[in-house]
Every structure is written in structure tokens, then in C-alpha cells.
Design a protein around this motif. Structure first.
Motif, mmCIF file in Angstrom:
data_model
loop_
_atom_site.group_PDB
_atom_site.id
_atom_site.type_symbol
_atom_site.label_atom_id
_atom_site.label_comp_id
_atom_site.label_asym_id
_atom_site.label_seq_id
_atom_site.Cartn_x
_atom_site.Cartn_y
_atom_site.Cartn_z
ATOM 1 N N GLN A 22 0.834 -1.197 0.000
ATOM 2 C CA GLN A 22 0.000 0.000 0.000
ATOM 3 C C GLN A 22 0.871 1.251 0.000
ATOM 4 O OE1 GLN A 22 -3.062 0.076 3.020
ATOM 5 N NE2 GLN A 22 -3.244 -2.157 3.013
ATOM 6 N N ARG A 24 0.469 5.531 0.497
ATOM 7 C CA ARG A 24 -0.332 6.721 0.781
ATOM 8 C C ARG A 24 0.497 7.942 0.375
ATOM 9 N NH1 ARG A 24 -1.280 5.906 6.861
ATOM 10 N NH2 ARG A 24 0.609 4.658 6.588
ATOM 11 N N THR A 62 -3.299 5.287 -2.549
ATOM 12 C CA THR A 62 -4.272 6.314 -2.189
ATOM 13 C C THR A 62 -3.591 7.653 -2.425
ATOM 14 O OG1 THR A 62 -5.267 4.911 -0.481
ATOM 15 C CG2 THR A 62 -5.754 7.275 -0.393
ATOM 16 N N ASP A 109 -7.421 10.243 -5.977
ATOM 17 C CA ASP A 109 -8.448 9.470 -5.277
ATOM 18 C C ASP A 109 -9.259 10.357 -4.343
ATOM 19 O OD1 ASP A 109 -7.659 6.735 -6.227
ATOM 20 O OD2 ASP A 109 -5.792 7.321 -5.243
#
Length: 466
Positions: A22, A24, A62, A109
């Protein structure tokens, strides 16, 4: 193995996400009081490229890019035009999105607006006061105390003493130290304001990004990006605010794209070399502008000139011409074990080295031209698509004129011209059939003078714009 040049470490580092698989990422967006300029275009395209490559690498991204919709410049411009602040900001947010869409920039996003995150800013300011990092001044403002944060200056690489000596700071008797910066501005007559424990007012610019980043990505996240001009003081102040409030690291990797220069001079309204995206798109296709931006490494200066844009247009035409002459096979999953694809990946994993990645595309285009391989053409298109390039139909792209204004379809703007071109081509074909080669040559020359190049082949005559 992806490596990113980390501004705060001053070196390339292997990228290791905080949470496996992931990412960010927060990028400082636009203050919406005017049309976006070339500097904004570079930020949008660069971090669009970064997010695309992170996703192509199998990571769940994200991507947050904020909108500053309350600011001194916004208030001033709205007053000048006699409209509400909301009307002004909505107008330029719409324009910004139109420009981004033209440049092939995918929407983030999350796109938070400052005015919808006031409560988060108030909570952060309260925490900073409680921890001794901020104070309410006699004039109603709230300031961050830079002396309270031992790490201040670590992003810019300067000590507080160096910064005090090198920065021209306006004298403000309400401050405890000239380097202290405002977190909350006391309300002024006729300006918008929100209630707070320290009186009505509005947030300072720096606190916006700290609060929005924390709300949407957490107190500690992977990547923070923006233009090089934001490194100090904006990003330096973000670190002080966020780490002071949360008592933990703020960001692991800082990324900054280089400045845009115009004919080797800094872009500036005062120098008269300041261009909005819309002005540039009246002269050049949007994909040419995107290609031009990606042709330079994101950290290097980007020198804008007509010559460089024209050269970029010709280079992009060469890639599209390869695809026009050899239609791509049906798209398949990219084979990263293939030596050509592996070199593309190696370039992108080396701090998003788009110049090297584009060089691989041109090698592929040469292979397509030589071998007429539909598979090589498919690989060329697939790799380019990862950068947001070569997504259009090749024949149609080569026939397009410059970018059409927002709200005007290509068919509306270009249909008559295209019909005229097709008519002249038909007249030339008739002249050739009648063995009137002088007339056929004259028609070819007439089209060439209009910027239209004819290409005769086994399948007949096709055309493209010069």
C-alpha cells in the motif's frame, strides 16, 4: 526495486511502504484564484506519472491532492470581480479539472478542500498549543513557535540561525520570534471567518495540508510531493506542525519536481513570460505538452520554448507514425522478463527516470518500423500507456490540429477542415487517374502549404498534419 530520491535524505533510497503493498501519497495542489499555469501542469503531470507507475508496480495507491479554496489572493480576486469566494473558486476548480483532463491527468483518489476541513485544523492547532508548540498572540492570531521544534530546518538543510540570516521576514511585534508562522488568522472586516477558541478567523496556509494529510492518510504516511518552491517554508512548516502535534514521523519520502523556466529564464508575470495551460494548448496538442514534461527528469529544470515544444511534437509524431503503419496486436499483459520491457522498468524504478523510459519507446518504434511486428507495436503502446501516452488512435492523432478549447468537441472544431482535405485528396486522385500529374503535384503542394502531409501506399493515400 523502486528507488526514490528523498529530498530530506538528499539521496536515492529504496522505497519501502509503511504497509506492504500500500502507498499513501499527498501532493500539494492548487490555490484556485486563476487559471493553472505551466508550473501547475508540471506538478499535475509528474505526480500523475508517479501514481500510475506505483499502480503498475502492483501497489494499492491512495493519492490525495488538496485544493486551497481560502486564501488572501482568493479574497482579493473575488472582491475585484465583485463575486462571492465560492463562485470564484468553483469557476477555477472547474477550469483546473478541464486543463488536467486535457493533459491526460487522472483525478486523485481524494481531493480535499481547505474550507471543508476547518474542524481538523482547529483540533491540530489546539494540540500544538497544549504541547507548547504554538501560542495565541495579543492581536488574535495563533502562531507556531519554531524554537519549540528541535528538528526545524531538516528538510531545507538549514539551521534556524541560517534561516533567520537568509530570510527577509516581515517584522511583526505580535510574534515571539520573527521566524514564527501563523496557524490561525484573526478575522478582518469583510473577510470570511469561522469560529474558534481564539476568536473568529481563518486558517493559515501551512496548517491546511498538515490537517488534511492527517485526516485522509494518517499522522504518518509514505510520500509527500510538490513543486521545489514549496520545500521551504511550506513543507518545512508542515513537518514542524505535524510532528509537533502527533509526536511521530510525518512523511518517509519527500519528492519535489524542478522549476519551469521559459527560454532559460525563470517563469514570472513580471518578466512577461508567464503562460497558462490554456494559452499553451492553443498552440500545441495536449499530449505534446504532456510528452514535453515527461521528456525531462522530474527533478531537473524544465525549459519551455517554442523550439522545445515543436521538437517534442515531432518526436511524438514518430511514435504515433510507427503505430499507424503497423496496427498493434490485441493488448496483452506486459512481459517484464522481455529485455526491452525490463529496461523500461529499470528506468522507471530508478527514481521515475522518464527520459530513459522514453528512449526505450523510441527503440521499440524503430523495431516496429523495421520488422512490421504487430506484437512489438502492442508492446510499444502498452508501455507508453503506463505514462499516459499513445492512448489515442494513431491515424486520428496524426490528423488532429492543435488542442481544441474546453467545451468544443474535436468534430465540431475540425470537421470542416478535414472535409476540405479529403476533397483535395479526391481531386488529386482523379488528376492522377487522368494522368494530369502536374495538377496532382500542385494539389499535394497546396495541402503541404496548409500543413498536411500526404502518404501514398498500397492501401491508398493517407494524410497527417505536419
Amino acid at each position: 526495486m523502486l528507488k526514490i530520491h528523498n529530498t530530506i535524505a538528499r539521496e536515492k533510497q529504496v522505497f519501502v511502504p509503511l504497509k506492504p503493498g500500500q502507498v499513501r501519497m499527498y501532493v500539494c495542489g492548487m490555490t484556485v484564484y486563476d487559471y493553472c499555469h505551466l508550473g501547475h501542469a508540471r506538478v499535475m503531470v509528474v505526480f500523475d506519472m508517479v501514481s500510475r507507475w506505483l499502480r503498475a508496480s502492483g501497489l494499492d495507491v491512495t493519492y490525495v491532492r488538496n485544493i486551497t479554496d481560502i486564501d488572501d489572493k482568493i479574497i482579493k480576486r473575488a472582491n475585484e470581480r465583485g463575486i462571492t469566494i465560492q463562485a470564484l473558486t468553483e469557476e477555477f476548480i472547474t477550469a483546473m479539472n478541464e486543463d488536467a483532463d486535457q493533459l491526460g491527468v487522472l483525478r486523485p483518489d481524494i481531493e480535499p478542500r481547505a474550507t471543508t476541513h476547518i474542524s481538523a485544523m482547529l483540533d491540530m492547532i489546539a494540540a500544538l498549543i497544549e504541547k507548547g508548540h504554538a501560542y495565541a498572540a495579543a492581536n488574535g492570531d495563533v502562531y507556531y513557535s519554531v524554537n519549540s521544534f528541535a528538528g526545524y530546518g531538516k528538510l531545507s538543510g538549514k539551521s534556524l540561525e541560517d534561516l533567520r540570516a537568509g530570510e527577509r521576514v516581515e517584522v511583526d511585534t505580535a510574534k515571539q520570534d520573527p521566524m514564527d508562522f501563523v496557524l490561525w488568522k484573526a478575522a478582518k472586516p469583510g473577510e470570511p471567518s469561522w469560529p474558534s477558541p481564539w476568536g473568529a478567523g481563518r486558517p493559515g496556509w501551512h496548517i491546511e495540508c498538515s490537517a488534511m494529510g492527517a485526516q485522509h492518510l494518517g499522522a504518518h504516511f509514505d510520500i509527500h510531493g510538490g513543486g521545489q518552491d514549496l520545500q521551504f517554508p511550506h513543507h518545512e512548516n508542515e513537518i514542524a506542525q505535524s510532528e509537533g502535534a502527533h509526536d511521530c514521523s510525518f512523511v518517509n519520502y519527500w519528492m519535489h519536481n524542478g522549476f519551469v523556466r521559459v527560454d532559460d529564464e525563470k517563469m514570472s508575470k513580471s518578466l512577461g513570460n508567464f503562460f497558462t495551460i490554456r494559452e499553451v494548448l492553443k498552440q500545441y496538442k495536449a499530449e505534446v505538452v504532456r510528452f514535453f514534461i515527461l521528456r525531462a527528469h522530474y527533478r531537473s529544470p524544465l525549459n519551455y520554448s517554442d523550439k522545445h515544444l515543436e521538437d517534442a511534437g515531432q518526436a511524438l509524431n514518430r511514435l504515433y507514425t510507427a503505430l499507424k503503419n503497423v496496427p498493434a496486436a490485441a493488448p496483452t499483459t506486459i512481459d517484464w522478463q522481455d529485455p526491452v520491457c525490463a529496461r523500461f522498468r529499470q528506468a522507471m524504478d530508478d527514481d521515475f527516470n522518464t527520459p530513459e523510459a522514453l528512449a526505450v519507446l523510441f527503440e521499440l518504434a524503430n523495431e516496429v518500423n523495421r520488422s512490421k511486428s504487430a506484437t512489438a507495436a502492442a508492446t510499444l503502446k502498452s508501455l507508453a500507456n503506463l505514462l499516459g501516452l499513445l492512448e489515442a488512435d494513431a491515424a486520428r492523432y496524426l490528423q488532429q490540429s492543435v488542442q481544441q478549447p474546453a467545451g468544443v468537441s474535436e468534430s465540431q472544431a475540425g470537421h470542416a477542415a478535414d472535409a476540405q482535405i479529403e476533397l483535395l485528396i479526391a481531386q488529386r486522385l482523379l488528376a492522377k487517374q487522368q494522368k494530369n500529374y502536374a495538377e496532382a503535384d500542385r494539389l499535394r503542394q497546396e495541402l503541404l502549404q496548409q500543413g498536411v502531409i500526404l502518404e501514398d501506399g498500397a492501401q491508398g493515400t493517407s494524410w497527417r498534419r505536419a
